[in-house]
Structures are given as structure tokens and as C-alpha cells.
Design a protein around this motif. Structure first.
Motif, PDB file in Angstrom:
ATOM      1  N   GLU A  23       0.975  -1.246   0.069  1.00 41.00           N
ATOM      2  CA  GLU A  23      -0.130   0.052  -0.076  1.00 41.00           C
ATOM      3  C   GLU A  23       0.808   1.133  -0.002  1.00 41.00           C
ATOM      4  O   GLU A  23       0.388   2.351  -0.539  1.00 41.00           O
ATOM      5  CB  GLU A  23      -0.865   0.156   1.196  1.00 41.00           C
ATOM      6  CG  GLU A  23      -2.088  -0.922   1.114  1.00 41.00           C
ATOM      7  CD  GLU A  23      -2.987  -0.846   2.520  1.00 41.00           C
ATOM      8  OE1 GLU A  23      -2.517  -0.082   3.559  1.00 41.00           O
ATOM      9  OE2 GLU A  23      -3.789  -1.555   2.554  1.00 41.00           O
ATOM     10  N   ARG A  24       1.974   1.191   0.553  1.00 39.66           N
ATOM     11  CA  ARG A  24       2.870   2.486   0.723  1.00 39.66           C
ATOM     12  C   ARG A  24       4.023   2.412  -0.184  1.00 39.66           C
ATOM     13  O   ARG A  24       4.310   3.539  -0.677  1.00 39.66           O
ATOM     14  CB  ARG A  24       3.486   2.468   2.251  1.00 39.66           C
ATOM     15  CG  ARG A  24       2.633   2.486   3.371  1.00 39.66           C
ATOM     16  CD  ARG A  24       3.240   2.473   4.712  1.00 39.66           C
ATOM     17  NE  ARG A  24       3.773   1.177   4.794  1.00 39.66           N
ATOM     18  CZ  ARG A  24       4.771   0.921   5.701  1.00 39.66           C
ATOM     19  NH1 ARG A  24       5.489   1.722   6.324  1.00 39.66           N
ATOM     20  NH2 ARG A  24       5.192  -0.394   5.655  1.00 39.66           N
ATOM     21  N   TYR A  25       4.546   1.134  -0.822  1.00 43.05           N
ATOM     22  CA  TYR A  25       5.515   1.309  -1.615  1.00 43.05           C
ATOM     23  C   TYR A  25       5.420   0.328  -2.843  1.00 43.05           C
ATOM     24  O   TYR A  25       4.713  -0.631  -2.930  1.00 43.05           O
ATOM     25  CB  TYR A  25       6.708   0.851  -1.030  1.00 43.05           C
ATOM     26  CG  TYR A  25       7.206   1.590   0.315  1.00 43.05           C
ATOM     27  CD1 TYR A  25       7.805   2.550   0.215  1.00 43.05           C
ATOM     28  CD2 TYR A  25       7.006   0.722   1.459  1.00 43.05           C
ATOM     29  CE1 TYR A  25       7.894   3.194   1.639  1.00 43.05           C
ATOM     30  CE2 TYR A  25       7.340   1.438   2.929  1.00 43.05           C
ATOM     31  CZ  TYR A  25       7.852   2.578   2.758  1.00 43.05           C
ATOM     32  OH  TYR A  25       8.108   3.298   3.910  1.00 43.05           O
ATOM     33  N   SER A  26       5.895   0.680  -4.026  1.00 44.51           N
ATOM     34  CA  SER A  26       5.929  -0.109  -5.124  1.00 44.51           C
ATOM     35  C   SER A  26       7.168  -1.083  -5.012  1.00 44.51           C
ATOM     36  O   SER A  26       8.201  -0.729  -4.516  1.00 44.51           O
ATOM     37  CB  SER A  26       6.032   0.811  -6.375  1.00 44.51           C
ATOM     38  OG  SER A  26       5.977  -0.027  -7.273  1.00 44.51           O
ATOM     39  N   SER A  27       6.942  -2.205  -5.375  1.00 43.67           N
ATOM     40  CA  SER A  27       7.966  -3.197  -4.912  1.00 43.67           C
ATOM     41  C   SER A  27       8.083  -4.313  -6.013  1.00 43.67           C
ATOM     42  O   SER A  27       7.147  -4.673  -6.596  1.00 43.67           O
ATOM     43  CB  SER A  27       7.835  -3.890  -3.546  1.00 43.67           C
ATOM     44  OG  SER A  27       8.834  -4.743  -3.250  1.00 43.67           O
ATOM     45  N   SER A  28       9.276  -4.979  -6.271  1.00 46.55           N
ATOM     46  CA  SER A  28       9.232  -6.105  -6.833  1.00 46.55           C
ATOM     47  C   SER A  28       9.177  -7.388  -5.934  1.00 46.55           C
ATOM     48  O   SER A  28       9.264  -7.147  -4.817  1.00 46.55           O
ATOM     49  CB  SER A  28      10.748  -6.125  -7.537  1.00 46.55           C
ATOM     50  OG  SER A  28      11.820  -6.337  -6.327  1.00 46.55           O
ATOM     51  N   ALA A  29       9.162  -8.298  -6.591  1.00 47.87           N
ATOM     52  CA  ALA A  29       8.888  -9.545  -5.973  1.00 47.87           C
ATOM     53  C   ALA A  29       9.997 -10.086  -4.961  1.00 47.87           C
ATOM     54  O   ALA A  29      10.020 -10.284  -3.938  1.00 47.87           O
ATOM     55  CB  ALA A  29       8.755 -10.859  -6.863  1.00 47.87           C
ATOM     56  N   GLY A  30      11.291  -9.855  -5.489  1.00 45.27           N
ATOM     57  CA  GLY A  30      12.609 -10.176  -4.715  1.00 45.27           C
ATOM     58  C   GLY A  30      12.518  -9.073  -3.644  1.00 45.27           C
ATOM     59  O   GLY A  30      13.148  -9.519  -2.610  1.00 45.27           O
ATOM     60  N   ASN A  31      12.356  -7.822  -3.774  1.00 42.59           N
ATOM     61  CA  ASN A  31      12.522  -7.113  -2.957  1.00 42.59           C
ATOM     62  C   ASN A  31      11.594  -7.027  -1.621  1.00 42.59           C
ATOM     63  O   ASN A  31      11.742  -6.896  -0.304  1.00 42.59           O
ATOM     64  CB  ASN A  31      12.389  -5.386  -3.164  1.00 42.59           C
ATOM     65  CG  ASN A  31      12.540  -4.266  -2.099  1.00 42.59           C
ATOM     66  OD1 ASN A  31      13.561  -4.413  -1.650  1.00 42.59           O
ATOM     67  ND2 ASN A  31      11.365  -3.568  -2.033  1.00 42.59           N
ATOM     68  N   LEU A  32      10.392  -7.719  -1.870  1.00 41.66           N
ATOM     69  CA  LEU A  32       9.387  -8.045  -0.936  1.00 41.66           C
ATOM     70  C   LEU A  32       9.575  -9.064  -0.110  1.00 41.66           C
ATOM     71  O   LEU A  32       9.583  -9.168   1.047  1.00 41.66           O
ATOM     72  CB  LEU A  32       8.189  -8.077  -1.653  1.00 41.66           C
ATOM     73  CG  LEU A  32       6.765  -8.511  -0.646  1.00 41.66           C
ATOM     74  CD1 LEU A  32       6.476  -7.133   0.318  1.00 41.66           C
ATOM     75  CD2 LEU A  32       5.384  -8.770  -1.435  1.00 41.66           C
ATOM     76  N   ARG A  33      10.272 -10.115  -0.974  1.00 39.82           N
ATOM     77  CA  ARG A  33      10.888 -11.288  -0.258  1.00 39.82           C
ATOM     78  C   ARG A  33      11.843 -10.994   0.739  1.00 39.82           C
ATOM     79  O   ARG A  33      11.932 -11.518   1.941  1.00 39.82           O
ATOM     80  CB  ARG A  33      11.299 -12.158  -1.467  1.00 39.82           C
ATOM     81  CG  ARG A  33      11.893 -13.737  -0.708  1.00 39.82           C
ATOM     82  CD  ARG A  33      12.591 -14.491  -1.646  1.00 39.82           C
ATOM     83  NE  ARG A  33      11.258 -15.059  -2.297  1.00 39.82           N
ATOM     84  CZ  ARG A  33      10.802 -15.038  -3.429  1.00 39.82           C
ATOM     85  NH1 ARG A  33      11.375 -14.246  -4.395  1.00 39.82           N
ATOM     86  NH2 ARG A  33       9.919 -15.779  -4.051  1.00 39.82           N
ATOM     87  N   ARG A  34      12.770 -10.061   0.393  1.00 36.64           N
ATOM     88  CA  ARG A  34      13.930  -9.671   1.587  1.00 36.64           C
ATOM     89  C   ARG A  34      13.183  -9.045   2.716  1.00 36.64           C
ATOM     90  O   ARG A  34      13.568  -9.011   3.855  1.00 36.64           O
ATOM     91  CB  ARG A  34      14.856  -8.787   0.708  1.00 36.64           C
ATOM     92  CG  ARG A  34      15.847  -9.331  -0.202  1.00 36.64           C
ATOM     93  CD  ARG A  34      17.044  -8.270  -0.352  1.00 36.64           C
ATOM     94  NE  ARG A  34      16.648  -7.382  -1.415  1.00 36.64           N
ATOM     95  CZ  ARG A  34      16.469  -7.570  -2.725  1.00 36.64           C
ATOM     96  NH1 ARG A  34      16.830  -8.621  -3.386  1.00 36.64           N
ATOM     97  NH2 ARG A  34      16.024  -6.408  -3.347  1.00 36.64           N
ATOM     98  N   VAL A  35      12.049  -8.075   2.356  1.00 38.03           N
ATOM     99  CA  VAL A  35      11.410  -7.327   3.573  1.00 38.03           C
ATOM    100  C   VAL A  35      10.856  -8.540   4.400  1.00 38.03           C
ATOM    101  O   VAL A  35      10.981  -8.311   5.655  1.00 38.03           O
ATOM    102  CB  VAL A  35      10.251  -6.499   2.731  1.00 38.03           C
ATOM    103  CG1 VAL A  35       9.372  -5.952   4.110  1.00 38.03           C
ATOM    104  CG2 VAL A  35      10.924  -5.254   2.308  1.00 38.03           C
ATOM    105  N   LEU A  36       9.961  -9.298   3.888  1.00 38.59           N
ATOM    106  CA  LEU A  36       9.412 -10.568   4.621  1.00 38.59           C
ATOM    107  C   LEU A  36      10.344 -11.162   5.315  1.00 38.59           C
ATOM    108  O   LEU A  36      10.338 -11.718   6.433  1.00 38.59           O
ATOM    109  CB  LEU A  36       8.631 -11.159   3.641  1.00 38.59           C
ATOM    110  CG  LEU A  36       7.242 -10.607   3.276  1.00 38.59           C
ATOM    111  CD1 LEU A  36       6.503 -11.241   2.302  1.00 38.59           C
ATOM    112  CD2 LEU A  36       6.615  -9.999   4.359  1.00 38.59           C
TER     113      LEU A  36
END
Length: 190
Positions: A23-36
Motif C-alpha cells: 500500500e505504501r511502496y511499489s515493490s518487486s517480488a525480490g524486494n518484498l521477499r527480502r522485507v518479509l
């Protein structure tokens, strides 16, 4: 203020966290994986749970679900980022590096650059990006005082080089007699 204790990670928690992040940021799948993954590591450190292999499976399933629902699309993310970074005056090589660091596949990066080329009026190259950066930083022909140009040439060349532009591109920008001459060079590179 002390940092809040990390929450114990569950599949539901990861999904809420992913949706909140998107909701806050546009992200790639790889970046979201790192965040999680970071959330999982903190949970394991604090609570000793969940099992890392189990959490990795949760994350993979969640990312697949988000991609199926088109809430996470690397191609769309890459296209938006390429447009923005190019408009900011980033060199094409640096744009590729930034997207690769965010986990975007090379195929998606190249497709986004091709789309930028299709939408552009002329050929995309580092020259318009260097000119945009020079305009933003008031380098070369964009300097208010033309007498300063020769004096500041090495400094301007260094600024363009640190930004990632080749010496040839930097010299073209700095050698332009005026802003109009630089614009003409950009629109007619021959």
C-alpha cells in the motif's frame, strides 16, 4: 525510545505485512521477499519461531498469490522505475544496476527499457539523462554565470563521472556552447 519487540510471524501476519508494505511502496517480488525475510529473522531471534524452512514456504506461497492477483508485478514495477530514474538523469547502466539490486529479472529490465524507447521521441541514451542531471545541478551550459564554466569544468566533469556517465557523454554535455546547442545535440545526435 526503545525499538518495539518483533511480532511472532504467522502466515496471516506475513500477508497483512506484505499488503501494508505494498500500500505504501511499489515493490518487486525480490524486494518484498527480502522485507518479509527480515521480519522472519527478527521473529526467530526474538521468539525462536517459526521454522525457517516453513517460513520460506509461507513467503513463496504469499508472493505467488500476490502475483496471481496482480498486486505484485515485476514488469510493471520495472517500467515505472525506469521512467522515473531516466527522468531523474540516471545513466542506463545505473538504472539496470538499481533494478537488479531490487531483484528484478534481466528480462523485465530490458523489456522496461524497450518500452521506454518505444515511448520516447528519439533514441534513449545517456546523453539526455546527463543533460537532465546537468540541468538539475546547474552544470556546464546550465551555469548562471558563463564565465565560471571554464573554471568549474573539472568539477562538473567529476560530478557527471560520479553519477556514472562516461567521459564521452560528460564531455558532450560540458562542451555544448549553450543550452539550446545541447538540446539540439540531444534531439539530433548525428
Amino acid at each position: 525510545m526503545p525499538r518495539a519487540r518483533p511480532k511472532k510471524v504467522t502466515p496471516e501476519y506475513l500477508e497483512r505485512a506484505a499488503l501494508f508494505y505494498l500500500e505504501r511502496y511499489s515493490s518487486s517480488a525480490g524486494n518484498l521477499r527480502r522485507v518479509l525475510d527480515r521480519k522472519v529473522r527478527r521473529s526467530i531471534q526474538e521468539h525462536g519461531a517459526p521454522d525457517p524452512a516453513e517460513a520460506a514456504a509461507w513467503i513463496a506461497a504469499l508472493i505467488a498469490k500476490l502475483q496471481r492477483n496482480n498486486l505484485l508485478n515485476d514488469r510493471t514495477y520495472a517500467e515505472g522505475r525506469v521512467r522515473r530514474l531516466y527522468a531523474e538523469g540516471k545513466p542506463l547502466g545505473r538504472i539496470r544496476q538499481i533494478l537488479a539490486a531490487k531483484g528484478v529479472a534481466r528480462v523485465d529490465i530490458e523489456a522496461a527499457l524497450e518500452r521506454l524507447q518505444d515511448e520516447a521521441e528519439g533514441p534513449i541514451s545517456d546523453l539526455p539523462a546527463a543533460a537532465a542531471y546537468a540541468r538539475k545541478r546547474k552544470l556546464g551550459p546550465y551555469r548562471a554565470n558563463p564565465a565560471e564554466r571554464a573554471e568549474k569544468r573539472q568539477k562538473d566533469l567529476g560530478a557527471l563521472a560520479r553519477r556514472g556517465f562516461s567521459q564521452a557523454v560528460a564531455m558532450k554535455v560540458l562542451s555544448a556552447e549553450s543550452v539550446a546547442a545541447l538540446e539540439e545535440l540531444i534531439h539530433d545526435p548525428d
